[in-house]
Design an enzyme around this catalytic site. Structure first.
Site, PDB file in Angstrom:
ATOM      1  N   LYS A 183       8.994   4.695  -5.003  1.00  0.00           N
ATOM      2  CA  LYS A 183       9.278   3.265  -4.923  1.00  0.00           C
ATOM      3  C   LYS A 183       7.940   2.535  -4.872  1.00  0.00           C
ATOM      4  CE  LYS A 183       9.475  -0.023  -2.878  1.00  0.00           C
ATOM      5  NZ  LYS A 183       8.772  -1.347  -3.145  1.00  0.00           N
ATOM      6  N   GLU A 257       0.894   5.275   6.953  1.00  0.00           N
ATOM      7  CA  GLU A 257      -0.509   4.876   6.917  1.00  0.00           C
ATOM      8  C   GLU A 257      -0.486   3.373   6.788  1.00  0.00           C
ATOM      9  OE1 GLU A 257      -3.639   3.295   5.929  1.00  0.00           O
ATOM     10  OE2 GLU A 257      -3.461   4.260   3.969  1.00  0.00           O
ATOM     11  N   CYS A 291      -7.088  -1.275   3.565  1.00  0.00           N
ATOM     12  CA  CYS A 291      -6.598  -1.075   4.931  1.00  0.00           C
ATOM     13  C   CYS A 291      -7.702  -0.598   5.868  1.00  0.00           C
ATOM     14  CB  CYS A 291      -5.422  -0.101   4.940  1.00  0.00           C
ATOM     15  SG  CYS A 291      -5.801   1.509   4.189  1.00  0.00           S
ATOM     16  N   GLU A 390      -4.805  -8.388  10.995  1.00  0.00           N
ATOM     17  CA  GLU A 390      -5.339  -7.966   9.702  1.00  0.00           C
ATOM     18  C   GLU A 390      -5.239  -9.116   8.697  1.00  0.00           C
ATOM     19  OE1 GLU A 390      -5.159  -3.964   7.044  1.00  0.00           O
ATOM     20  OE2 GLU A 390      -3.227  -4.832   7.573  1.00  0.00           O
TER      21      GLU A 390
END
Length: 490
Positions: A183, A257, A291, A390
């Site tokens: 996906k 993650e 990230c 973030e």
């Protein structure tokens, strides 16, 4: 419809059960180029019924197909064949990545080739991984420890590094004998099509690999399926928490993650100019949309202002523009909503009392595209939103500390723990500080990456690891067989 130089045979179809099929949803996904703001690709969009078809195909292939019982070394050979096919298509994959998110052309081919090399490394685990072990027991003659595939895997990849991250999930799932439903992110679906075509060409049995690009609603339907055995997700912490709650309710295995707010501790022995060059040039990589990005820098108070001035000088020299120009150092953000998110955080930074040293606006020479200047905030309070959340853009927070002990405290004062760095010429000092920082990876003197090694995070940065042998463990179940004698054949 695909970008120039990207040749996908069936962009209007899904890959389910070894066949290219039209989506039952009848819908499609449009991909927008962040430089031109124009639609450059259109692919099939899976709906709820398509998700159910894909899971059923993967379930059938796992429960009744040959792949789970194929010897691991033979599975590795098939993955090596996939790697050879994908290597030939690296230039095409590089063009797809640049077109979808505005990645720099100077970095794209090397990045995609590195992912193919990673596939080969995982394929080699077919020979080297301890699939079976025998031990003498206390209560029985022989204990055989076997590692078996977990079952039907759902691999969900983000938009910033769609090829490498999805390929990693596919490789680990397949070498272990699992089947998988891919996906991809709706912003970057093209790479997953190329992976599916490579799997088909390499001769994977029907249903072992399936492809269902989709938006959020159908994706949520997918992870709620009780016929899946594991989810491997890379993306935001907020989405990861939601998926974790869904998986937890039905004990579906899951690895994550997720996001980060990684800190670089600049020790007093490290030259200011060197630190500025590393930090100022790192935050612009992929427009800060990584990230593991070093988005916080911590330095002692007496060196703070000098470092702020030096970083600002580096940032002001960064060339912003067309990612196809080999001179460009900073391209656009990947999409409009990402630009709006970064601008929101810049406004939050101004309100917080931090000093906006440089940047903070859209480049004056560009009137189209999702561009933002590299931005430095200094004298940042580590409790402020810009230091704790973030941003996923080229925004660096410089935080003053009393001393090294205080710097370590500040680095750990975060809900995240994905990456980090220690700026020092002393490897022993870097090691000593790294052991005290609660994060999954720490590099000396920069955002260091080693893709054959374990990668993952502490706290809200995730659960589990990818990379190396450790990356395979979440894709297997361990079974203990207790026997009165050692078997002749394993």
């Amino acid at each position: 419809m695909t970008p120039e130089g990207v040749f996908i045979r069936n962009p209007d179809k899904l890959y389910i059960g070894g066949e290219w099929v039209a989506p039952l949803s009848g819908e499609s996904i449009e991909v927008v180029n962040p430089v031109s703001e124009e639609v450059i690709a259109r692919v099939a969009a899976a709906g709820d019924a398509d998700m159910e078809r894909a899971v059923a195909a993967a379930r059938q292939a796992f429960d009744h197909g040959p792949w789970p019982t194929t010897p691991p070394a033979e599975r590795g050979k098939v993955l090596m064949a996939m790697a050879a096919i994908l290597e030939k298509r690296v230039p095409e994959i590089a063009k797809a990545w640049c077109a979808q998110i505005g990645g720099l052309t100077t970095r794209s081919e090397g990045m995609q080739m590195g992912s193919v090399m990673g596939l080969r490394g995982i394929a080699a685990l077919g020979e080297s991984f301890p699939w079976t072990e025998t031990k003498k027991g206390q209560m029985v003659d022989t204990a055989v420890i076997v590692r078996e595939p977990v079952g039907v895997v759902v691999g969900i990849a983000p938009w910033n590094a769609p090829f490498g991250i999805m390929l990693n999930k596919v490789a680990y799932a397949l070498i272990a004998g699992n089947t998988i439903v891919m996906k991809p992110s709706p912003e970057t679906p093209l790479e997953a099509y190329i992976i599916a075509e490579a799997a088909e060409e390499a001769g994977l049995p029907p249903g072992v690999i399936n492809l269902v690009p989709a938006d959020r609603e159908a994706s949520d339907h997918l992870i709620h399926s009780r016929d899946i055995d594991k989810v491997s997700f890379t993306g935001s912490s907020a989405a990861g928490m939601h998926i974790a709650s869904v998986c937890g309710a039905k004990m579906t295995r899951a690895t994550f993650e997720l996001g980060g707010k990684s800190a670089a501790i600049v020790r007093d022995d490290f030259p200011i100019e060197d630190a500025a060059n590393i930090l100022g040039n790192t935050i612009t990589m992929l427009s800060g949309q990584i990230c593991a990005m070093l988005s916080r820098a911590i330095v002692t108070k007496d060196r703070h202002d000098e470092l702020a001035e030096a970083i600002a000088k580096v940032m002001k020299g960064v060339k912003i523009g067309d990612p196809a120009d080999p001179e460009t150092q900073l391209g656009p953000l990947a999409m409009k909503r990402q630009l709006e998110r970064v601008e929101m955080y810049i406004e939050e930074g101004k309100k917080s009392g931090a000093d906006l040293v440089t940047g903070g606006g859209r480049p004056a020479h560009l009137n189209k595209g999702y561009f933002i200047e590299p931005t430095l905030f200094a004298n940042v309070d580590n409790q402020s939103r810009i230091a704790q959340e973030e941003i996923f853009g080229p925004v660096l927070c410089l935080i003053p500390a009393e001393d090294e002990e205080d710097a370590i405290r500040i680095a750990n004062e975060s809900n995240y723990g994905l990456n980090g760095a220690v700026m020092t010429g002393d490897a022993q000092a870097a090691y000593d500080v790294a052991r005290r920082v609660r994060t999954g990876v720490v590099g000396q003197n920069g955002m260091r990456m080693e893709f054959g090694m374990p990668f993952g995070g502490f706290k809200q940065s995730g659960i589990g690891r990818e990379g190396g042998e450790e990356g395979l463990w979440p894709y297997v179940e361990t079974k203990t067989i207790l026997l009165d004698a050692a078997p002749a054949v394993f």
